[in-house]
Design a protein around this motif. Structure first.
Motif, PDB file in Angstrom:
ATOM      1  N   VAL A  11       0.869  -1.188   0.000  1.00  0.00           N
ATOM      2  CA  VAL A  11       0.000   0.000   0.000  1.00  0.00           C
ATOM      3  C   VAL A  11       0.900   1.230   0.000  1.00  0.00           C
ATOM      4  O   VAL A  11       1.803   1.334   0.828  1.00  0.00           O
ATOM      5  N   LEU A  21      -3.020  -0.080  -4.023  1.00  0.00           N
ATOM      6  CA  LEU A  21      -2.922  -1.338  -3.282  1.00  0.00           C
ATOM      7  C   LEU A  21      -2.509  -2.383  -4.303  1.00  0.00           C
ATOM      8  O   LEU A  21      -3.288  -2.725  -5.195  1.00  0.00           O
ATOM      9  N   SER A  45      -4.999  -2.139  -7.414  1.00  0.00           N
ATOM     10  CA  SER A  45      -6.263  -1.469  -7.146  1.00  0.00           C
ATOM     11  C   SER A  45      -5.915  -0.095  -6.586  1.00  0.00           C
ATOM     12  O   SER A  45      -4.801   0.111  -6.097  1.00  0.00           O
ATOM     13  N   VAL A  47      -7.255   3.677  -4.511  1.00  0.00           N
ATOM     14  CA  VAL A  47      -8.207   4.338  -3.619  1.00  0.00           C
ATOM     15  C   VAL A  47      -8.067   5.848  -3.807  1.00  0.00           C
ATOM     16  O   VAL A  47      -6.950   6.374  -3.755  1.00  0.00           O
ATOM     17  N   ILE A  55     -12.940   3.268  -4.817  1.00  0.00           N
ATOM     18  CA  ILE A  55     -11.853   2.331  -5.094  1.00  0.00           C
ATOM     19  C   ILE A  55     -11.994   1.904  -6.551  1.00  0.00           C
ATOM     20  O   ILE A  55     -13.098   1.868  -7.107  1.00  0.00           O
ATOM     21  N   PRO A  58     -11.097  -3.694  -7.680  1.00  0.00           N
ATOM     22  CA  PRO A  58     -10.739  -4.732  -6.702  1.00  0.00           C
ATOM     23  C   PRO A  58     -10.334  -6.005  -7.453  1.00  0.00           C
ATOM     24  O   PRO A  58     -10.858  -6.265  -8.526  1.00  0.00           O
ATOM     25  N   TYR A  67      -6.435  -8.742   0.045  1.00  0.00           N
ATOM     26  CA  TYR A  67      -6.809  -7.413  -0.438  1.00  0.00           C
ATOM     27  C   TYR A  67      -7.788  -6.747   0.523  1.00  0.00           C
ATOM     28  O   TYR A  67      -7.611  -5.587   0.898  1.00  0.00           O
ATOM     29  N   LEU A  71      -7.405  -3.331   2.496  1.00  0.00           N
ATOM     30  CA  LEU A  71      -8.353  -2.251   2.232  1.00  0.00           C
ATOM     31  C   LEU A  71      -8.965  -1.734   3.534  1.00  0.00           C
ATOM     32  O   LEU A  71      -9.102  -0.522   3.737  1.00  0.00           O
ATOM     33  N   GLN A  72      -9.295  -2.665   4.442  1.00  0.00           N
ATOM     34  CA  GLN A  72      -9.905  -2.266   5.709  1.00  0.00           C
ATOM     35  C   GLN A  72      -8.946  -1.453   6.577  1.00  0.00           C
ATOM     36  O   GLN A  72      -9.376  -0.638   7.380  1.00  0.00           O
ATOM     37  N   THR A  74      -6.858   0.599   5.208  1.00  0.00           N
ATOM     38  CA  THR A  74      -6.591   1.816   4.434  1.00  0.00           C
ATOM     39  C   THR A  74      -7.771   2.780   4.456  1.00  0.00           C
ATOM     40  O   THR A  74      -7.586   3.989   4.549  1.00  0.00           O
ATOM     41  N   LEU A  77     -14.568   1.248   5.563  1.00  0.00           N
ATOM     42  CA  LEU A  77     -15.479   0.690   4.561  1.00  0.00           C
ATOM     43  C   LEU A  77     -16.907   1.211   4.695  1.00  0.00           C
ATOM     44  O   LEU A  77     -17.678   1.185   3.739  1.00  0.00           O
TER      45      LEU A  77
END
Length: 262
Positions: A11, A21, A45, A47, A55, A58, A67, A71-72, A74, A77
């Motif tokens: 990331v 990501l 991917s 963001v 985003i 994915p 992933y 993502l969580q 970063t 959600l």
């Protein structure tokens, strides 16, 4: 080459309010010709966090778990607004399912063909879908106004590029990529993987040279300082050279094709 290193997700901030990501696989993914150089690949991917959060692309199911964990860490959600799709493929449906469970409020932003694919994949769900035909823009706030370029081809009828006016990044999905895995997020030592870029073009782009030319034509209207690709290193240093190479290779491909058929 064996899976010497475990898969992971890199990331990294790449521009204002923008992160990549990169889900990394050090060995080849599937036994498809496009991975024959066996240099691994990355599934990239992105963001963008303005007032709204989007985003982009994915990854496929094989990267889904790592992933979503990355993502969580970063983004929140619960505050995820948009999922932008550069193309549609069935092996990404499990990732979309998992995302919808974590963030049921999301709206998919995609080309018209992809909207049909999504509805077919989720017949029982009332998905929020914003189809982009090429004239519409999406304002994420903080200056991140997104424009969309539909770039359909026989292999990817749902192809869509996304351009952020603020950062001058073009999210190119399949175009300008390479299947190569490493620590370099950017293409600053691109001389070392020129053959990977060429090989990727030959496998994936050459059969649709006329569609590649149409895409290059659309892209040429924009001020771009970075190609945020779907696979491999992000393109900044070789941007002009690679764009020219794509034009040359496409032209050569069309001539060759022409000779074969006449």
């Amino acid at each position: 080459m064996s899976d010497s290193k475990p898969r992971d997700v890199q990331v990294l901030p790449i521009a204002t309010n923008t992160k990549v990501l990169r889900a990394r696989s050090w060995s080849r993914l599937r036994f498809e010709i496009e991975y024959a150089l066996e240099r691994g690949t990355t599934s990239n991917s992105y963001v963008i966090e303005g007032d709204k959060t989007a985003i982009i692309d994915p990854p496929v199911e094989s990267f889904m778990k790592i992933y979503l964990e990355a993502l969580q860490q970063t983004v929140n959600l619960k505050k995820l607004d948009y999922v932008i799709l550069g193309h549609f493929s069935p092996n990404r449906i499990p990732t979309f399912k998992a995302l919808l469970e974590l963030a049921p409020q999301i709206t998919f932003v995609c080309s018209l063909p992809a909207a049909g694919d999504l509805r077919a994949a989720f017949p029982d769900d009332n998905l929020n879908i914003l189809p982009m035909r090429g004239k519409e823009t999406l304002d994420l706030g903080k200056g991140h106004v997104l424009k969309f370029l539909p770039i359909p081809s026989p292999r990817w009828p749902a192809g869509l590029c996304t351009y952020d006016v603020q950062t001058q990044i073009l999210y190119t999905d399949k175009i300008f990529g390479a299947h190569i895995c490493g620590d370099d997020v950017f293409d600053d030592n691109w001389e070392s993987f020129k053959e990977d870029q060429r090989y990727y073009f030959n496998c994936l782009m050459a059969p649709h040279a006329i569609h590649v030319e149409a895409a290059l034509e659309k892209i040429s209207d924009l001020q771009v300082r970075l190609y945020a690709v779907g696979h491999g290193p992000l393109v900044r240093t070789s941007l002009i050279a690679l764009t020219q190479a794509y034009a040359d290779w496409s032209k050569a491909q069309k001539l060759e094709h022409h000779h074969h058929h006449h």
